[in-house]
Structure formats: C-alpha cells, structure tokens
Design a protein around this motif. Structure first.
Motif, PDB file in Angstrom:
ATOM      1  N   VAL A 204      28.346 -59.486  11.822  1.00 40.99           N
ATOM      2  CA  VAL A 204      27.887 -58.322  12.767  1.00 40.99           C
ATOM      3  C   VAL A 204      28.624 -58.870  14.258  1.00 40.99           C
ATOM      4  CG1 VAL A 204      26.008 -57.215  13.841  1.00 40.99           C
ATOM      5  CG2 VAL A 204      25.743 -57.771  11.322  1.00 40.99           C
ATOM      6  N   ALA A 205      28.416 -60.057  14.626  1.00 44.34           N
ATOM      7  CA  ALA A 205      28.762 -60.285  15.838  1.00 44.34           C
ATOM      8  C   ALA A 205      30.249 -60.013  16.003  1.00 44.34           C
ATOM      9  CB  ALA A 205      28.511 -61.973  16.052  1.00 44.34           C
ATOM     10  N   VAL A 206      30.981 -60.499  14.969  1.00 47.22           N
ATOM     11  CA  VAL A 206      32.575 -60.258  15.011  1.00 47.22           C
ATOM     12  C   VAL A 206      32.798 -58.838  15.306  1.00 47.22           C
ATOM     13  CG1 VAL A 206      34.584 -60.145  13.661  1.00 47.22           C
ATOM     14  CG2 VAL A 206      33.411 -62.223  13.513  1.00 47.22           C
ATOM     15  N   PHE A 207      32.090 -57.871  14.704  1.00 44.50           N
ATOM     16  CA  PHE A 207      32.502 -56.368  15.034  1.00 44.50           C
ATOM     17  C   PHE A 207      31.930 -56.069  16.254  1.00 44.50           C
ATOM     18  CE2 PHE A 207      32.745 -56.871  10.498  1.00 44.50           C
ATOM     19  CZ  PHE A 207      33.854 -56.149  10.022  1.00 44.50           C
ATOM     20  N   LEU A 208      30.633 -56.641  16.894  1.00 43.05           N
ATOM     21  CA  LEU A 208      30.282 -56.115  17.934  1.00 43.05           C
ATOM     22  C   LEU A 208      30.897 -56.521  19.281  1.00 43.05           C
ATOM     23  CD1 LEU A 208      26.139 -56.804  17.271  1.00 43.05           C
ATOM     24  CD2 LEU A 208      27.520 -54.654  17.464  1.00 43.05           C
ATOM     25  N   MET A 209      31.293 -57.878  18.982  1.00 47.19           N
ATOM     26  CA  MET A 209      32.012 -58.435  20.299  1.00 47.19           C
ATOM     27  C   MET A 209      33.727 -57.764  20.368  1.00 47.19           C
ATOM     28  SD  MET A 209      31.025 -62.539  20.171  1.00 47.19           S
ATOM     29  CE  MET A 209      31.834 -62.710  18.659  1.00 47.19           C
ATOM     30  N   THR A 210      34.049 -57.516  19.388  1.00 48.73           N
ATOM     31  CA  THR A 210      35.396 -56.639  19.558  1.00 48.73           C
ATOM     32  C   THR A 210      35.385 -55.355  19.845  1.00 48.73           C
ATOM     33  OG1 THR A 210      35.450 -56.208  17.312  1.00 48.73           O
ATOM     34  CG2 THR A 210      36.317 -58.317  17.670  1.00 48.73           C
ATOM     35  N   THR A 211      34.257 -54.533  19.719  1.00 46.62           N
ATOM     36  CA  THR A 211      34.239 -53.264  20.157  1.00 46.62           C
ATOM     37  C   THR A 211      34.279 -53.097  21.849  1.00 46.62           C
ATOM     38  OG1 THR A 211      33.241 -52.666  18.267  1.00 46.62           O
ATOM     39  CG2 THR A 211      32.969 -51.111  19.907  1.00 46.62           C
ATOM     40  N   PRO A 212      33.663 -53.808  22.519  1.00 44.42           N
ATOM     41  CA  PRO A 212      33.977 -53.534  24.098  1.00 44.42           C
ATOM     42  C   PRO A 212      35.296 -53.744  24.284  1.00 44.42           C
ATOM     43  CG  PRO A 212      31.859 -54.665  23.271  1.00 44.42           C
ATOM     44  CD  PRO A 212      32.618 -54.856  22.122  1.00 44.42           C
ATOM     45  N   VAL A 213      36.256 -54.901  23.915  1.00 48.70           N
ATOM     46  CA  VAL A 213      37.472 -54.958  24.053  1.00 48.70           C
ATOM     47  C   VAL A 213      38.269 -53.813  24.188  1.00 48.70           C
ATOM     48  CG1 VAL A 213      39.483 -56.558  23.786  1.00 48.70           C
ATOM     49  CG2 VAL A 213      37.173 -57.487  23.494  1.00 48.70           C
ATOM     50  N   VAL A 214      38.028 -52.955  23.173  1.00 46.44           N
ATOM     51  CA  VAL A 214      38.776 -51.752  22.944  1.00 46.44           C
ATOM     52  C   VAL A 214      38.379 -50.877  23.992  1.00 46.44           C
ATOM     53  CG1 VAL A 214      39.162 -49.751  21.361  1.00 46.44           C
ATOM     54  CG2 VAL A 214      38.692 -52.188  20.562  1.00 46.44           C
ATOM     55  N   ALA A 215      37.396 -50.738  24.513  1.00 45.77           N
ATOM     56  CA  ALA A 215      36.822 -49.595  25.652  1.00 45.77           C
ATOM     57  C   ALA A 215      37.481 -50.121  27.049  1.00 45.77           C
ATOM     58  CB  ALA A 215      35.327 -49.812  25.745  1.00 45.77           C
ATOM     59  N   THR A 232      42.391 -54.406  18.703  1.00 47.14           N
ATOM     60  CA  THR A 232      41.499 -55.827  19.132  1.00 47.14           C
ATOM     61  C   THR A 232      40.094 -55.424  18.104  1.00 47.14           C
ATOM     62  OG1 THR A 232      40.664 -54.368  20.909  1.00 47.14           O
ATOM     63  CG2 THR A 232      42.591 -55.934  21.120  1.00 47.14           C
ATOM     64  N   SER A 233      39.899 -54.445  17.509  1.00 45.52           N
ATOM     65  CA  SER A 233      38.684 -54.205  16.499  1.00 45.52           C
ATOM     66  C   SER A 233      39.064 -53.810  15.384  1.00 45.52           C
ATOM     67  CB  SER A 233      37.872 -53.310  17.568  1.00 45.52           C
ATOM     68  OG  SER A 233      36.731 -53.115  16.628  1.00 45.52           O
ATOM     69  N   PRO A 234      38.455 -54.283  14.220  1.00 47.29           N
ATOM     70  CA  PRO A 234      38.449 -53.909  12.914  1.00 47.29           C
ATOM     71  C   PRO A 234      38.341 -52.298  12.667  1.00 47.29           C
ATOM     72  CG  PRO A 234      37.416 -55.981  12.980  1.00 47.29           C
ATOM     73  CD  PRO A 234      37.453 -55.598  14.214  1.00 47.29           C
ATOM     74  N   ILE A 235      37.288 -51.723  13.403  1.00 45.91           N
ATOM     75  CA  ILE A 235      36.996 -50.121  13.181  1.00 45.91           C
ATOM     76  C   ILE A 235      38.206 -49.559  13.879  1.00 45.91           C
ATOM     77  CG2 ILE A 235      35.362 -48.324  13.673  1.00 45.91           C
ATOM     78  CD1 ILE A 235      33.121 -50.368  13.872  1.00 45.91           C
ATOM     79  N   THR A 236      38.539 -49.586  14.902  1.00 49.27           N
ATOM     80  CA  THR A 236      39.586 -49.049  15.563  1.00 49.27           C
ATOM     81  C   THR A 236      40.800 -49.220  14.846  1.00 49.27           C
ATOM     82  OG1 THR A 236      39.601 -50.819  17.397  1.00 49.27           O
ATOM     83  CG2 THR A 236      38.617 -48.640  17.847  1.00 49.27           C
TER      84      THR A 236
END
Length: 286
Positions: A204-215, A232-236
């Motif tokens: 969970v931390a990996v996905f949570l920490m990479t999301t703000p970088v995209v923003a 920079t994020s798996p989701i995006t």
C-alpha cells in the motif's frame, strides 16, 4: 554376547502410482493459489475481504448496467470500471500477495517445495499466474455483466451487440494490464518478508507514496513534464498506456509519449519478475 537386529514389517508399501513431475506441481500450486485468493478451503474469516471486494465490484457493474439500459446517454465504459475500482484493487493485491507468498516464508514450507522437482521459476510462475487470474477475474467478470446488460437491452440488434463486443475485448486487455503490473509489484514486495502485515503495508505504501509525485510533476510549467508525470506511479502508468492504446479515451493527456508509457510498463513487469525469480533462487539455494 553378540547383538542382533530385528526388522519389523509394519505394513509400509512403496508408491507405485504415476510420477506426475513438474507440470503437475505447477498446476497444483496454481489451483491452490487461486483458491486461496478467494478464501476457498480456508476459514470464514479469510473469505470476508475477497468476497466483499468482489461483491462491491459486481454491485457496481449491475448498477451501471441497469442505468445504461434506461438512459442511453449515460457514458460509463468498460474501462472506466477499472479506473473507478483502482484503490480497491490495491487493497485486494495488498491482502492477496502476502497470502500467497509471505505465509510460505513464515512457515518455512519453501524447502519442502524445492525438495521436489519444482524449481524456483516454477514456484514464481504458479504464484504469479494464480494472482494475475484472480485480479483479472475481479475486473473481467463485472465487465462481462455490464456487457450482458448492454447486449440484452440494445435497440440495434446484432449491430449493437457487436459494438459492445468491440468495446469489451480491449477492456479485458486493459484489465489484464492492471493484473500483470499490480501482481508483479505486489508479489515482489511480499516476497521480502514473512510477516503478512508488513508485506501488506509495504504494498500500500508504494502506491500511496508515488501518487503525490504525479500531482507535483503535473503542476510544473513544462508541458513535457506534465505529459510524463504519469510515469512515476503504477496507477497513472496504466492510465497512460490505456490512453495511448485506446485512442486517448482514458486518463489524462500524455501527448505523444504513449509508447514511452507502454515501454516502461513492460520493463517494470519484467524487472519485477526477474527480481522475484532471483529472490526465490536465493531461497532455494539455502
């Protein structure tokens, strides 16, 4: 005085059945992993979370199908379902990956697996395929329900059904990409520890920490940085591949960098699998 030994026949017999080999072992691990993903053969407590997530996904699909049957202008596509369920997929993977691999590390069952014809690559392949199948089913089955609702309520006959099939098949491919990328990341992190809670938190931390970088990158004045922010994020990253492969119908504007998104997604999956294989080759050598 001489000592003599006595052999007692207690009825043990040699195994005379067929030796099934590696293929059967991989198949057994795959089936066991897929059953464990949905808590089958385990306690009632183990079934609560996976079936809760599956129920929510199915409920969303049924609601969408009902609304689209009444309002033709309602635009919620098959691929939109994946994006809307993205955070549920993260938590599903965070629970499932430690269940499949961390428990084996904690209970020290890996030496038993590798004492047989199974190899490290066989173990990795079985666990990976089981988890990919589980995640894909979590997304693909609700999409199929949406398809059935649209197919039975279409007003243009076979032409309308064929149009829905053309939308469904690429969406299944998009769901497969979600399954491949999230599974490779989740299993790699879970393989590093035998403690399921730590493994789940790390995923969970990996996905949570990479999301703000995209923003942050999306706010930069550079257009190129805005288009590449999703890398920079798996989701995006998945959204970017979908936007490129499905003619820009998903996610955000990635400009002309669609192939870069696809290459990174492929390389990330391969890299995670190679690291996972290296991890279990090290374990099997101990």
């Amino acid at each position: 005085m001489s000592e003599t030994g006595v052999i007692h026949d207690i009825g043990y017999q040699r195994y005379t059945g067929p030796r099934l080999g590696r293929g059967a072992g991989i198949g057994a691990l795959y089936v066991h992993g897929l059953r464990a993903a949905f808590g089958l053969g385990r306690s009632a407590k183990a079934k609560i979370f996976p079936w809760l997530v599956a129920s929510v996904a199915l409920l969303v699909a049924v609601i969408v199908a009902a609304i689209k049957s009444q309002f033709s202008e309602f635009t919620f596509s098959y691929v939109d379902l994946d994006d809307q369920l993205s955070w549920m997929i993260i938590f599903f993977v965070a629970i499932l990956a430690p269940t499949l691999v961390s428990r084996d590390l904690r209970s020290n069952t890996l030496p038993l697996y590798f004492s047989r014809p199974l190899r490290a690559a066989d173990y990795v392949a079985a666990k990976f395929l089981a988890m990919v199948t589980a995640v894909w089913l979590l997304l693909g089955v609700p999409q199929f329900i949406m398809f059935l609702g649209a197919a039975f309520t279409t007003k243009t006959g076979f032409k309308g059904v064929w149009h829905e099939i053309q939308d469904l098949v690429p969406a299944w491919g998009y769901s497969l990409l979600w399954a491949l990328l999230f599974t490779s990341i989740g299993l790699l992190i879970a393989s590093l520890t035998g403690k399921q809670a730590f493994a789940a938190g790390g995923i969970v931390a990996v996905f949570l920490m990479t999301t703000p970088v995209v923003a942050v990158l999306a706010q930069l004045p550079s257009t190129t940085a805005n288009h590449l922010a999703g890398l920079t994020s798996p989701i995006t990253l998945i959204n970017g591949v979908g936007s490129w492969a499905l003619d820009g119908s998903i996610g955000f504007d990635i400009g002309r960098y669609g192939p870069i998104y696809a290459i990174e997604a492929f390389c990330l999956i391969v890299a995670c699998l190679l690291l996972l294989l290296a991890r279990y080759r090290k374990v099997s050598a101990l």
